[in-house]
Design an enzyme around this catalytic site. Structure first.
Site, PDB file in Angstrom:
ATOM      1  N   LYS B  55       0.484  -1.007   0.235  1.00  0.00           N
ATOM      2  CA  LYS B  55      -0.369  -0.163   0.101  1.00  0.00           C
ATOM      3  C   LYS B  55       0.805   1.471  -0.563  1.00  0.00           C
ATOM      4  O   LYS B  55       0.462   2.104  -1.120  1.00  0.00           O
ATOM      5  CB  LYS B  55      -0.554  -0.045   1.256  1.00  0.00           C
ATOM      6  CG  LYS B  55      -1.728  -0.884   1.542  1.00  0.00           C
ATOM      7  CD  LYS B  55      -2.647  -1.444   2.471  1.00  0.00           C
ATOM      8  CE  LYS B  55      -4.033  -2.727   1.852  1.00  0.00           C
ATOM      9  NZ  LYS B  55      -4.455  -2.571   3.137  1.00  0.00           N
ATOM     10  N   GLN B  99      -5.164  -1.375   9.255  1.00  0.00           N
ATOM     11  CA  GLN B  99      -4.173  -3.033   8.224  1.00  0.00           C
ATOM     12  C   GLN B  99      -4.946  -3.867   9.734  1.00  0.00           C
ATOM     13  O   GLN B  99      -4.868  -4.505  10.576  1.00  0.00           O
ATOM     14  CB  GLN B  99      -3.147  -3.175   8.114  1.00  0.00           C
ATOM     15  CG  GLN B  99      -2.508  -4.160   7.795  1.00  0.00           C
ATOM     16  CD  GLN B  99      -3.415  -4.260   6.432  1.00  0.00           C
ATOM     17  OE1 GLN B  99      -3.203  -3.436   5.617  1.00  0.00           O
ATOM     18  NE2 GLN B  99      -3.582  -6.303   5.902  1.00  0.00           N
ATOM     19  N   ASP B 122     -11.452   2.837   4.133  1.00  0.00           N
ATOM     20  CA  ASP B 122     -11.729   1.495   3.518  1.00  0.00           C
ATOM     21  C   ASP B 122     -13.612   1.060   3.616  1.00  0.00           C
ATOM     22  O   ASP B 122     -13.458   0.183   3.753  1.00  0.00           O
ATOM     23  CB  ASP B 122     -11.270   1.125   5.120  1.00  0.00           C
ATOM     24  CG  ASP B 122     -10.111  -0.335   4.282  1.00  0.00           C
ATOM     25  OD1 ASP B 122      -9.422  -0.251   3.528  1.00  0.00           O
ATOM     26  OD2 ASP B 122      -8.628  -0.143   5.328  1.00  0.00           O
TER      27      ASP B 122
END
Ligand SMILES: NC(=O)C1=CN([C@@H]2O[C@H](COP(=O)(O)OP(=O)(O)OC[C@H]3O[C@@H](n4cnc5c(N)ncnc54)[C@H](OP(=O)(O)O)[C@@H]3O)[C@@H](O)[C@H]2O)C=CC1
Ligand SMILES: NC(=O)C1=CN([C@@H]2O[C@H](COP(=O)(O)OP(=O)(O)OC[C@H]3O[C@@H](n4cnc5c(N)ncnc54)[C@H](OP(=O)(O)O)[C@@H]3O)[C@@H](O)[C@H]2O)C=CC1
Lengths: 296, 296
Positions: B55, B99, B122
């Site tokens: 990422k 994460q 997200d």
């Protein structure tokens, strides 16, 4: 073959109201707690006034305190939001219900999102909807009408696990939460809407049909799989000069045809209708118990 | 009949990354704005470290600043929440990504709900999920993998309107948002899950199949309707002694069989996989633009 058995929403709702009343009495006796529901009405729509009256009467009957807040049709959005916030902060109020529709100049989304999620007995706050959609989460409240549909299935001994279900309609207050609830009970759910091609063929695959399209008698007998269970949410007025009011209410399902095919069916009226208010009472009771840490 | 056309996720993702990079450069030039993504990693799982590295590298390549925050595996929930809140308050950070998975002693639900919804790139906050489920509402962000699936369909010219779609899987990060997105594009959607009976027959009704079950090669050729479009989200390692690592990655769809039946299909790897990061970059860009009022 035999005609479909009726799912008697009126009787089931009555049972639930008695259960709620008993719990309310018990809460008052042993915890000095009086569940309270605030109903906020903006404007003077006749239909809304009549819904509000019915909700207050149902509260009175079960021993729930109802607090009516009436604002004029020209109340500003800020005034409506202030009223909501005041109710959020009032410890005697456990549930806050905003009667819809709101006047056009008021942003419904903003008002509904202002209701404290702990008091959102209508289950319309996006956080409650999100939690309903998410695996492993639990919404604090589920919207009353779809919750009533599922309660009818449960109390009629209809298992949803592994069954195919079709929900006709995808509104925020009925179709979408109904589909999410069926899925939480492990049904395999298809949502049919106005852009669906051949809804009849798709509906015919279903063991359980929840119809919430708002189209009078949309679902014909030949849309149904023999032996399926039909929950008809629709309440649609159709002209009928033979009645005093000049109209009668029919569902989204053609009842006369459907009862020849289905194994169980809800009538209109007397099916889902009475369950909506019963679930509102039950959600208000839940909110009150939760405010005292009396539920998990 | 001809074999299915490949939907080249790698190429499409590359295009999107170039589009994002161009917009990032433009923002920097004309608004002195540098989009920033914070990536919070708790613990030292190898797979998570590698995802985080990917990422950050993708950010660097497109000119997005990445801010890594690493906490030890034994960080308390409160420490994780504090880190999230600090990032929420940091004006140089436009997107906050936590994460997953988090260590067991940390409540994931609580941490995800702590991310400011304006920075929830997200799309895992329950408000964003609720808005995604609700008609007439718009989530600020849509989860990256399902958004990538829809983007693949759109950029391959596949219309969803009125089509029958089956989503296999109902997780919060893939299946459920994928189904909600397809429905927003007016597909008629059925969600298949582990309790579904006869998933093959149901999947065979679909014009569009999104497979996200996490079961290697679950979907066989005879599960598919001839001419359907298949989006394979699965990434499953299967033993393969002929490879250096001893395993290879396969999708949830049996590719060799499916390509004989479908009209279009994504490969694994090189299909949905590269899209997830491309959508993360695009969500971060969106967050940055929104922070300056540069989007509606
Ligand atoms: N029993 C009770 O207590 C309650 C009853 N109701 C009744 O339930 C019904 C639905 O209410 P509500 O959800 O608020 O209605 P909405 O009008 O908000 O939603 C109707 C839904 O049905 C879909 N639809 C419309 N026409 C068709 C069609 N021909 N075929 C398939 N789908 C169609 C629409 O699709 P699209 O999204 O594509 O436009 C929409 O999703 C109404 O009759 C209402 O009176 C409602 C609430 C409580
Ligand atoms: N390309 C990418 O960037 C990404 C790829 N993935 C991959 O996608 C796949 C799915 O991921 P994720 O959603 O996180 O997985 P989860 O394990 O969270 O969810 C799997 C879902 O599939 C359902 N399922 C499991 N077995 C079956 C079966 N035999 N038949 C039908 N349904 C089944 C489960 O049903 P139930 O709910 O009943 O348990 C569950 O809803 C994985 O292979 C993962 O590696 C995931 C994220 C990103």
């Amino acid at each position: 073959r035999a005609e479909a058995a009726l799912i008697d929403g009126k009787a089931i709702a009555e049972t639930i109201r008695r259960e709620v009343a008993a719990e309310v009495a018990e809460l008052r006796a042993s915890h000095a707690l009086s569940p309270g529901l605030a109903v906020l009405l903006v404007g003077e729509r006749r239909d809304s006034q009549s819904y509000v009256r019915m909700k207050k009467a149902a509260c009175a009957e079960t021993g729930i305190e109802s607090i009516g807040v009436d604002l004029p049709a020209d109340a500003s959005e800020e005034e409506v939001l202030t009223a909501v916030r005041r109710l959020n902060g009032n410890p005697d109020v456990h549930g806050v219900l905003v009667q819809l529709p709101l006047p056009k100049h008021v942003n419904t989304e903003r008002v509904l999102a202002a209701v404290s999620i702990e008091k959102d007995v209508d289950g319309f706050h996006p956080i409650n909807m999100g939690q309903l959609a998410m695996a492993g989460r639990r919404p604090l409240f589920v919207p009353c009408t779809p919750k009533g549909c599922i309660e009818l299935l449960l109390r009629s001994g209809v298992s949803m696990e592994g069954k195919r279900a079709v929900v006709i309609g995808r509104s925020n207050i009925v179709g979408t939460p109904a589909a999410l609830l069926l899925q939480r009970h492990n049904a395999t759910v298809t949502v049919v809407h106005s852009r669906t091609r051949d809804p009849a063929a798709i509906t015919r695959e279903a063991d359980i049909v929840i119809a919430a399209a708002g189209v009078a008698e949309l679902v014909r007998g030949n849309w149904l799989k023999p032996g399926c269970v039909v929950i008809d949410v629709g309440i649609n007025p159709v002209d009928d000069p033979s009645t005093k009011r000049g109209y009668r209410l029919v569902g989204d399902v053609c009842f006369e045809e459907a009862k020849q095919v289905a194994s169980m069916i809800t009538p209109v009226p007397g099916g889902v209708g009475p369950m909506t208010i019963a679930m509102l009472l039950s959600n208000t009771l839940l909110a009150a118990k939760r405010s005292k840490g009396l539920v998990e």
